[in-house]
Motif scaffolding. Structure first.
Motif, mmCIF file in Angstrom:
data_model
loop_
_atom_site.group_PDB
_atom_site.id
_atom_site.type_symbol
_atom_site.label_atom_id
_atom_site.label_comp_id
_atom_site.label_asym_id
_atom_site.label_seq_id
_atom_site.Cartn_x
_atom_site.Cartn_y
_atom_site.Cartn_z
ATOM 1 N N ALA A 145 -46.972 34.672 82.556
ATOM 2 C CA ALA A 145 -47.001 33.685 83.640
ATOM 3 C C ALA A 145 -47.823 34.265 84.784
ATOM 4 N N PRO A 146 -48.849 33.564 85.240
ATOM 5 C CA PRO A 146 -49.662 34.083 86.349
ATOM 6 C C PRO A 146 -48.913 33.932 87.675
ATOM 7 N N THR A 147 -47.883 34.741 87.865
ATOM 8 C CA THR A 147 -46.980 34.518 89.010
ATOM 9 C C THR A 147 -47.670 34.755 90.356
ATOM 10 N N PHE A 148 -48.574 35.754 90.417
ATOM 11 C CA PHE A 148 -49.291 35.962 91.690
ATOM 12 C C PHE A 148 -50.168 34.739 91.975
ATOM 13 N N ASN A 208 -49.717 31.735 90.910
ATOM 14 C CA ASN A 208 -48.883 30.589 91.280
ATOM 15 C C ASN A 208 -48.550 30.613 92.770
ATOM 16 N N GLN A 209 -48.261 31.826 93.272
ATOM 17 C CA GLN A 209 -47.937 31.938 94.710
ATOM 18 C C GLN A 209 -49.139 31.527 95.556
ATOM 19 N N SER A 261 -61.419 23.076 93.694
ATOM 20 C CA SER A 261 -60.184 23.422 92.996
ATOM 21 C C SER A 261 -60.301 24.762 92.284
ATOM 22 N N SER A 262 -59.148 25.371 92.042
ATOM 23 C CA SER A 262 -59.094 26.642 91.340
ATOM 24 C C SER A 262 -57.830 26.630 90.490
ATOM 25 N N THR A 263 -57.796 27.435 89.438
ATOM 26 C CA THR A 263 -56.590 27.477 88.606
ATOM 27 C C THR A 263 -55.673 28.612 89.045
ATOM 28 N N CYS A 289 -56.684 32.442 90.315
ATOM 29 C CA CYS A 289 -56.105 33.002 91.540
ATOM 30 C C CYS A 289 -55.379 34.304 91.212
ATOM 31 N N ASP A 290 -54.688 34.302 90.076
ATOM 32 C CA ASP A 290 -53.943 35.487 89.655
ATOM 33 C C ASP A 290 -54.891 36.673 89.443
ATOM 34 N N LEU A 291 -56.015 36.411 88.788
ATOM 35 C CA LEU A 291 -56.989 37.480 88.561
ATOM 36 C C LEU A 291 -57.523 38.023 89.882
ATOM 37 N N SER A 292 -57.708 37.143 90.864
ATOM 38 C CA SER A 292 -58.253 37.625 92.136
ATOM 39 C C SER A 292 -57.237 38.525 92.845
ATOM 40 N N VAL A 293 -55.944 38.217 92.724
ATOM 41 C CA VAL A 293 -54.925 39.110 93.304
ATOM 42 C C VAL A 293 -54.950 40.456 92.584
ATOM 43 N N ARG A 294 -55.033 40.411 91.255
ATOM 44 C CA ARG A 294 -55.039 41.666 90.487
ATOM 45 C C ARG A 294 -56.276 42.512 90.795
#
Ligand code: ZN
Length: 593
Positions: free
Chosen positions: A176-179, A181-182, A568-570, A574-579
């Motif tokens: 789950a891309p939890t970051f 999602n936030q 728009s972004s998925t 977004c999760d990859l950018s946090v990582r």
């Protein structure tokens, strides 16, 4: 039990193929070929391998894959002959509960779409957050995509297939891309605040120091406090500043952030993404009780877009000590000066307070900014992240060519002094000149014949020039050639012209060591490094003047459209950018300890 990468990497080819069964509709060969590229270091690397396989397979194989998909809410759904995966997705999106009118509309669209493109309409109906699009959103997207160019629409269908597979793969791996999602949820929540006149129409507009702008300030402050920042404040120009101390509170800081104001009827990610990403990263540090050998300062810049007042980059400019005193007296469309707007928003509105905001660059390691690409490149090449090499330098002119207005019927072709035809030549010249050099762009965005009429040879033509390139030299060479061509055209046609330079901004190349950190971060995720210039200006351009900087771009959907509600972004991107951001933090940790 969710699948693990180790399991997949260790399995025999046949077992591995069975583990990835059902990803691509009736097309197991894509996963099979990608599996030849094992071992995979990350689920993202596997996703990208499958994207590459389909890309290399060519148009016929791509069309066969697209045609293997069922129509949306089509006969297969009604007769219950969909694959298990498609049944799940179509019913989760509520398509099985269409009203008769909706069902009929979708059948009309299906017929029109098939007639135009020769393949069925494919949409990742679980949407950018994975929680499902509404039926109204599905129908609106369907109608919009019907207008696309056929080649583009083929690519768009493939992109949707990859997105469908991305979510199916996440399910298989229990990922789950939890970051992400936030980040995605923050973008939705912050977009609830919009200026009057736009809010009522569901449009997002947040201009400098309006009530909606102040509501965003308050929301960002609350989030920063919730995430565990040690200091949270709003400065003299309305920037929201959060500081997460290093193990030594006096330690130098990494500076990051982006802007939270928007253009009129803009998107939810432009600027804001670059605030949410470090917020989520700091939240994780705080939850783990971790302090780094450096501090993290996140700034939500109050103003970048120059909408209410002509004061572009006001927020980041003030941080580096560049604030034009004349701005305070500038009036908005309602006659309110900036000073009055600042005081009404609880800011002092004095040059002294603004001057005090200036940072000492020696207290910082450097500046990084995550930003949605705002262009089509990453979307087109199916890559979630791009590393910025340079923010383009730009120069703008407005000009006018003056000839002789004369009768369209009685003036022979060889006796005309047509101002518009002259500018048309210039437009084509600039188009050719810019196209001949990589990373150079030239645009004539304004073109008008003042008081023109259908039966008059244009006597005057006003135009604009906008030229941008990764280096000042490339930009200036193009500008010089264009101006010389204008001279030649006017001489040959017996016209004269005026030209005024209205804007000039220097290129801001990324600091090599900071760009390299983003590159290593992207690589650590199992993704290829894609280097690209930024065609648009960003807050990083301002910080560039006082400290090293580098930016990370995140793919935008819908051709990367920006300054538009379709931006728009998925959650996965977004999760990859946090990582990636977290990886930069880890690199700095090991460099500094
Ligand atoms: Zn922006």
């Amino acid at each position: 039990m969710p699948l693990t990468l180790d399991q997949l990497n260790a399995a025999s080819p046949a077992e591995a193929a069975a583990l990835l069964d059902g990803l691509y509709e009736h097309s197991p060969w894509i996963a099979e070929r990608a599996l030849a590229r094992r071992p995979f270091a990350s689920i993202h690397q596997l996703k990208h391998a499958m994207v590459q396989v389909l890309d290399e397979a060519g148009r016929d194989a791509q069309l066969t894959l697209i045609r293997a998909h069922p129509e949306l809410a089509g006969k297969a759904m009604v007769s219950k002959t969909l694959t298990a995966e498609s049944t799940h997705e179509q019913s989760a999106s509520g398509l099985t509960n269409c009203s008769p009118a909706e069902f009929e509309r979708i059948q009309q669209l299906n017929a029109a779409y098939n007639a135009r493109f020769g393949f069925p309409f494919i949409l990742a109906v679980r949407g950018p957050r994975g929680t499902g699009l509404t039926r109204a959103e599905i129908i609106a997207t369907f109608a919009r995509r019907l207008g696309n160019h056929p080649d583009f629409e083929l690519r768009e269908a493939l992109r949707n297939i990859h997105r469908i597979v991305e979510m199916r793969l996440n399910d298989k791996f229990g990922f789950a891309p939890t970051f992400g999602n936030q980040v995605w949820d923050c973008a939705e929540l912050l977009a609830q605040h919009s200026d009057p006149g736009y809010a009522e129409q569901g449009q997002l507009t947040v201009t400098y120091l309006t009530a909606a702008h102040q509501a965003c300030q308050a929301q960002l402050q609350r989030w920063m406090s919730d995430c565990g920042f040690d200091e949270v404040s709003v400065d003299a120009v309305g920037n929201v500043v959060g500081v997460y101390h290093g193990s030594d509170p006096q330690a130098r800081r990494l500076l990051t952030g982006s802007h939270y104001d928007t253009v009129r009827n803009g998107g939810k990610y432009d600027g804001r993404l670059g605030i949410f990403v470090p917020l989520v990263a700091v939240r994780e540090l705080h939850r783990a009780g971790r302090r780094l050998p450096f501090g993290i300062e996140v700034i939500g810049f109050a103003e970048e877009e120059g909408q209410r007042y002509k004061a572009t980059f006001l927020g980041s400019g003030a941080v580096i000590g560049q604030f034009d005193p004349a701005w305070l007296e500038q009036r908005d469309a309602d006659g309110i000066t900036m000073r009055e707007a600042m005081r009404a928003a609880g800011r002092p509105g004095t040059l002294e307070a603004i001057g005090a905001m200036k940072r000492d660059p020696s207290s910082y390691l450097g500046f990084v900014e995550v930003h949605i690409e705002q262009g089509p490149v990453l979307n087109e090449i199916d890559l979630p992240l791009g590393v910025v090499t340079s923010i383009n330098g730009s120069v703008r002119y407005v000009g006018e060519v003056v000839g002789m207005a004369s009768h369209a019927g009685t003036t022979p072709m060889d006796r005309r002094r047509d101002a518009a035809a002259a500018v048309a030549e210039l437009v084509l010249f600039l188009e050719r000149r810019a196209a001949g050099v990589p990373n150079l762009v030239g645009t004539v965005g304004m073109l008008e014949v003042p008081g023109g009429s259908i039966n008059v040879v244009p006597g005057r033509c006003r135009f604009s020039l906008d030229i941008r390139a990764t280096t000042n030299e490339v930009r200036d060479a193009c500008a010089a050639d264009t101006l010389a061509e204008l001279e030649r055209i006017c001489t040959r046609r017996g016209l004269h012209h005026t030209l005024e330079e209205t804007m000039r901004a220097a290129a801001a190349p990324s600091a090599p060591e900071w760009q390299a950190r983003w590159e290593r971060a992207v690589e650590s995720l199992g993704l290829p490094i894609y280097r690209m210039p930024s065609g648009a200006g960003h807050d990083a351009m301002k910080l560039h003047e006082v400290m090293p900087q580098a930016m990370l771009f995140v793919r935008g959907l819908n051709s990367g459209i920006s300054h538009n509600p379709l931006e728009s972004s998925t959650n996965d991107d977004c999760d990859l950018s946090v990582r990636a951001f977290q990886h930069v933090l880890e690199q700095l940790c090991s460099e500094l300890s």
